[in-house]
Design an enzyme around this catalytic site. Structure first.
Site: not given
Length: 272
Positions: A69, A122, A125, A145, A153
């Site tokens: 991210i 990310g 993810d 993370e 998350d």
């Protein structure tokens, strides 16, 4: 074809039912910006509605799949005002980001992740939300993370255990260590490792075209039932697939598949 700031949609070849969805911020190693999170659901929804698209290949432009991210999307400075309301706003923001990644699962068409270079934070993810994953030998993965003092998350902690097993997922998430392409294959994170980016592209193209040649009703049904059954008991899953097939099984695809098999030819199915 729709234009996006952070993504690119390309048809594999004229007449092909395979479409490529590329993360297209190579100068930032395809870090996920706020624009990325806004555009990803729009692109997936567009491809989901496109009757010509049957299989999607998600990859990254440049030298990496996704470096995580963009830090600008992770502004952790508390907004002014009531602490409870600030927390509620932050929760809504996290849910918004989560929803963008979950859009990969919501898409009826199977999404194949073709990973090269970095797949970090990310990026994991995104990859774990895809239906199938392949990578190059020089690819590497990291649930990063924990090193940024946050708890992952956007879906990794929920999806990774069912892919690599609970113990492996816990170890990867707590250490944040780098996983090579070959180890990713050993863990079951990817289905196959290719020697180079060109071999990855060629290999995934063959696989995607093979899936796209099958009954669209069967392919989308298989994805839907597998995803739904993930959160069900075996009895519940069996009941769900019985209900699904009672509604979908008697399509023209079934007749065409049987006729093609009898006549020893390739089946030709209608668009979805």
């Amino acid at each position: 074809m729709e234009k996006f700031k952070t993504l690119e949609i390309v048809r594999a070849s004229p007449g092909s039912a395979v479409f490529h969805l590329r993360l297209n911020r190579p100068s930032s190693r395809n870090a996920l910006s706020l624009d990325s999170f806004a555009e990803l659901p729009l692109a997936l929804s567009s491809l989901d509605r496109n009757p010509d698209a049957l299989v999607l290949v998600l990859s990254g432009a440049g030298h990496h799949f996704c470096s995580g991210i963009d830090l600008a999307a992770l502004d952790s400075s508390p907004p002014p005002g009531d602490r409870g309301r600030a927390g509620e706003r932050l929760r809504r923001h996290i849910k918004y980001l989560q929803d963008a990644v979950t859009a990969i699962e919501r898409c009826r068409k199977p999404v194949i992740a073709a990973v090269h270079g970095a797949c970090v934070g990310g990026g994991v993810d995104v990859a774990t939300a895809c239906d199938v994953r392949y990578c190059t030998e020089d690819a590497f993965f990291s649930v990063k993370e924990v090193d940024l003092a946050i708890t992952a998350d956007l879906g990794t902690l929920q999806r990774l255990p069912s892919i690599v097993g609970y113990g492996n997922a816990m170890e990867l998430a707590l250490t944040g260590r780098r996983v090579s392409g070959s180890e990713a294959k050993e863990l079951g994170l990817v289905s196959r490792v290719f020697g180079s980016k060109r071999e990855l592209d060629d290999g995934v193209r063959v696989i995607a075209e093979a899936i796209a040649s099958k009954s669209p009703m069967a392919v989308t049904g298989t994805k839907a039932v597998l995803l739904k059954s993930r959160d069900m008991s075996i009895d519940q899953g069996l009941d769900y697939v019985a209900t699904w097939n009672s509604a979908m099984l008697l399509s023209d695809d079934l007749t065409e598949a049987i006729s093609a098999h009898t006549q020893k030819r390739k089946p030709v199915f209608a668009k979805l």
